[in-house]
Each structure stands twice: as structure tokens, then as C-alpha cells.
Write a protein that holds these residues in place. Sequence first.
Motif, mmCIF file in Angstrom:
data_model
loop_
_atom_site.group_PDB
_atom_site.id
_atom_site.type_symbol
_atom_site.label_atom_id
_atom_site.label_comp_id
_atom_site.label_asym_id
_atom_site.label_seq_id
_atom_site.Cartn_x
_atom_site.Cartn_y
_atom_site.Cartn_z
ATOM 1 N N GLY A 30 0.792 -1.220 0.000
ATOM 2 C CA GLY A 30 0.000 0.000 0.000
ATOM 3 C C GLY A 30 0.824 1.269 0.000
ATOM 4 N N THR A 31 2.134 1.150 -0.098
ATOM 5 C CA THR A 31 2.997 2.333 -0.099
ATOM 6 C C THR A 31 2.688 3.230 -1.294
ATOM 7 N N ASP A 32 2.508 4.489 -1.026
ATOM 8 C CA ASP A 32 2.274 5.483 -2.079
ATOM 9 C C ASP A 32 3.611 6.158 -2.373
ATOM 10 N N LEU A 33 4.096 6.024 -3.594
ATOM 11 C CA LEU A 33 5.393 6.605 -3.929
ATOM 12 C C LEU A 33 5.395 8.133 -3.870
ATOM 13 N N ALA A 34 4.218 8.729 -3.831
ATOM 14 C CA ALA A 34 4.163 10.179 -3.612
ATOM 15 C C ALA A 34 4.702 10.521 -2.222
ATOM 16 N N ASP A 35 4.543 9.589 -1.276
ATOM 17 C CA ASP A 35 5.109 9.808 0.060
ATOM 18 C C ASP A 35 6.632 9.873 -0.020
ATOM 19 N N TRP A 36 7.211 9.020 -0.853
ATOM 20 C CA TRP A 36 8.665 9.060 -1.021
ATOM 21 C C TRP A 36 9.114 10.405 -1.567
ATOM 22 N N ASP A 37 8.376 10.929 -2.518
ATOM 23 C CA ASP A 37 8.745 12.221 -3.102
ATOM 24 C C ASP A 37 8.773 13.311 -2.031
ATOM 25 N N VAL A 38 7.778 13.327 -1.171
ATOM 26 C CA VAL A 38 7.719 14.328 -0.096
ATOM 27 C C VAL A 38 8.848 14.117 0.894
ATOM 28 N N LEU A 39 9.028 12.873 1.342
ATOM 29 C CA LEU A 39 10.033 12.590 2.363
ATOM 30 C C LEU A 39 11.445 12.750 1.833
ATOM 31 N N HIS A 40 11.648 12.447 0.560
ATOM 32 C CA HIS A 40 12.968 12.664 -0.033
ATOM 33 C C HIS A 40 13.341 14.142 0.047
ATOM 34 N N GLY A 41 12.385 14.993 -0.215
ATOM 35 C CA GLY A 41 12.653 16.420 -0.100
ATOM 36 C C GLY A 41 12.954 16.845 1.321
ATOM 37 N N LEU A 42 12.070 16.472 2.235
ATOM 38 C CA LEU A 42 12.211 16.914 3.623
ATOM 39 C C LEU A 42 13.422 16.298 4.320
ATOM 40 N N LEU A 43 13.613 15.000 4.157
ATOM 41 C CA LEU A 43 14.580 14.265 4.979
ATOM 42 C C LEU A 43 15.926 14.044 4.305
ATOM 43 N N VAL A 44 15.969 14.106 2.995
ATOM 44 C CA VAL A 44 17.229 13.867 2.287
ATOM 45 C C VAL A 44 17.754 15.149 1.651
ATOM 46 N N ARG A 45 16.915 15.781 0.835
ATOM 47 C CA ARG A 45 17.393 16.950 0.096
ATOM 48 C C ARG A 45 17.836 18.065 1.033
ATOM 49 N N THR A 46 17.116 18.283 2.129
ATOM 50 C CA THR A 46 17.521 19.352 3.051
ATOM 51 C C THR A 46 18.850 19.029 3.734
ATOM 52 N N VAL A 47 19.121 17.738 3.968
ATOM 53 C CA VAL A 47 20.423 17.344 4.526
ATOM 54 C C VAL A 47 21.524 17.611 3.499
ATOM 55 N N GLN A 48 21.247 17.269 2.254
ATOM 56 C CA GLN A 48 22.235 17.531 1.201
ATOM 57 C C GLN A 48 22.538 19.020 1.092
ATOM 58 N N HIS A 49 21.497 19.835 1.081
ATOM 59 C CA HIS A 49 21.694 21.272 0.905
ATOM 60 C C HIS A 49 22.422 21.895 2.095
ATOM 61 N N THR A 50 22.014 21.552 3.319
ATOM 62 C CA THR A 50 22.673 22.162 4.480
ATOM 63 C C THR A 50 24.115 21.691 4.609
ATOM 64 N N SER A 51 24.371 20.425 4.330
ATOM 65 C CA SER A 51 25.747 19.926 4.450
ATOM 66 C C SER A 51 26.660 20.567 3.406
ATOM 67 N N LEU A 52 26.176 20.699 2.181
ATOM 68 C CA LEU A 52 26.992 21.326 1.140
ATOM 69 C C LEU A 52 27.224 22.806 1.442
ATOM 70 N N ALA A 53 26.218 23.466 2.000
ATOM 71 C CA ALA A 53 26.346 24.893 2.287
ATOM 72 C C ALA A 53 27.216 25.176 3.503
ATOM 73 N N PHE A 54 27.192 24.279 4.485
ATOM 74 C CA PHE A 54 27.856 24.562 5.758
ATOM 75 C C PHE A 54 29.175 23.825 5.944
ATOM 76 N N GLU A 55 29.514 22.896 5.053
ATOM 77 C CA GLU A 55 30.749 22.120 5.239
ATOM 78 C C GLU A 55 31.967 23.013 5.427
ATOM 79 N N ALA A 56 32.204 23.940 4.515
ATOM 80 C CA ALA A 56 33.406 24.772 4.586
ATOM 81 C C ALA A 56 33.411 25.688 5.812
ATOM 82 N N PRO A 57 32.305 26.379 6.135
ATOM 83 C CA PRO A 57 32.313 27.182 7.360
ATOM 84 C C PRO A 57 32.553 26.360 8.621
ATOM 85 N N LEU A 58 31.970 25.174 8.690
ATOM 86 C CA LEU A 58 32.185 24.330 9.864
ATOM 87 C C LEU A 58 33.655 23.925 9.986
ATOM 88 N N ALA A 59 34.277 23.599 8.865
ATOM 89 C CA ALA A 59 35.700 23.243 8.894
ATOM 90 C C ALA A 59 36.547 24.444 9.291
#
Length: 260
Positions: A114-143
Motif C-alpha cells: 500500500g505504499t504510495d510513492l508520492a510519500d517518497w517524493d515528499v520525504l525525499h525532499g524533507l529528509l534527504v534533500r535538506t540534509v544535502q543542501h545544508t551539508s553542502l552549504a555549511f561544510e566549509a564554514p564548519l571546517a
Amino acid sequence: MDPTTPTTHGTDPLAGAVVAVAGAGGPAGHAALRALAGEGATVVAADADPGRLAEGVDAARSAHGGATVTGDTVDLLDLAATRAWAARTEREHGRIDGLVHLVGGWRGAKTFAGTDLADWDVLHGLLVRTVQHTSLAFEAPLARSRNGRFILVSATAATRPTAGNAAYAAAKAAAEAWTLALADGFRKAAADGPPPAAATVLVVKALVSEAMRERRPDARFAGFTDVTDLADAIRRQWSRPTDEVNGTRQWLTLQPTPRP
């Protein structure tokens, strides 16, 4: 503070540090803002919901008079906007010593079929894409801070997924893998010394707040982590050297046993 001077591991490791909190509008974010401000950090909060963000910022300021807590409405699904937030934070405060990732979300199904792949689309944005964006943006300042922390809050579902939460578990597992790859980057940048920053994963079963307990007074919330305990675990990440924190998965609930 000179941006080339690392924060210390003394009794007040967060005093003078600058910590960004992504997804600060929820109960966990509000608790984190209060805990970090209480330790003397300058806290820069971001959320897509300006109302909830302002509520958390005001509460942290009220709880700790004189604390510097600011809020920015940022779309973390937009890489350019996330990079601009990181650059603006470092420019205005001279350094960034932490990024706490609290962007959350959950969707599930009664059965695997019963998994709706639309749920994956939403969660990929919230839980994965935001991690990718923040890590890429903050890696150099954190270092550059020489004692930075990238802190991801994950869930036991990434380790022990169930049939009904396939999309959620897969997204959390991907976010963990991305964070640990960031940790490897910090390790490789260390040369012969400790990593210039640390990336770590805090694992919970689920989170509970006082408001949730008030709404459901008969619920047990077994194995859940209170948002104040999560906030305490977050602030403690600066009390140990980067080489002890980097690349770790820290369990704030019982670690699941393998299925037979």
C-alpha cells in the motif's frame, strides 16, 4: 571572536560559538534553541514557517535574557537559498560552529504493497534533500571554525524498517549515509591532526514533547525521546573533541535487536 580560533572543550564549550539550527520551528527546534542559548551560544534559527519560527526564537530569548537568538525564513529545498543563509550567517557573525538538522516529516502505509510513492517524493525532499543542501552549504564554514559540528537527528526506522514505513525508513537511511560521507570528508581533511569538524547522527525512536503528553495523557510513549533530552544531547556534542564525535551514530533510545 577570531574565526580562526576554535571554541574550547572546557566547562563552557559553547560560549561564544555560533550555531545554526535548520527546521527550528517544531518542538524539538524550540527546545534546541533554548538549550543552545542557555550555554552562551549565538543561535541562528531557520524554518519555512515564519510563525512557528518566531515563537521558538521569542521563547529562547525570554528564557535566557541577553541571549542572541535570531530567525530566518529559509527554503531549505532551495540550494541557492541555503547557501545564501550559510554565507550570510558566517559574514554577520564571523564564524559558524554548528549546524543542527531538525527538518522532519513522516508518511506511512498500512502495508508494504500500500505504499504510495508520492510519500517518497515528499520525504525525499524533507529528509534527504535538506540534509544535502545544508551539508553542502555549511561544510566549509564548519571546517573553518576548527571545532564545527554537523548534527543529524535520525530514527531507529533507518536501522530496522517496517513494511508500512518503507519510504520514511529509506529516506532516513539515505540521510544517515550522506551525513557519514560528510564525516569521512572531515576525516580526510584532517591530515595528521584531528578533523576540523565532526558530523554525527543522533538516533531516536520518536520524539515527544510536553504538549503531546498533555494532549494524550494516557499514552505511554514507550521508547520516545523527550525533546528536552534531545536538546541536551545536542548541546553535549561540543564537549568532546572532533575525533571522538566524527562519524558516530549515537543512540538516544534502545538499539533495536536484529530480527530472526
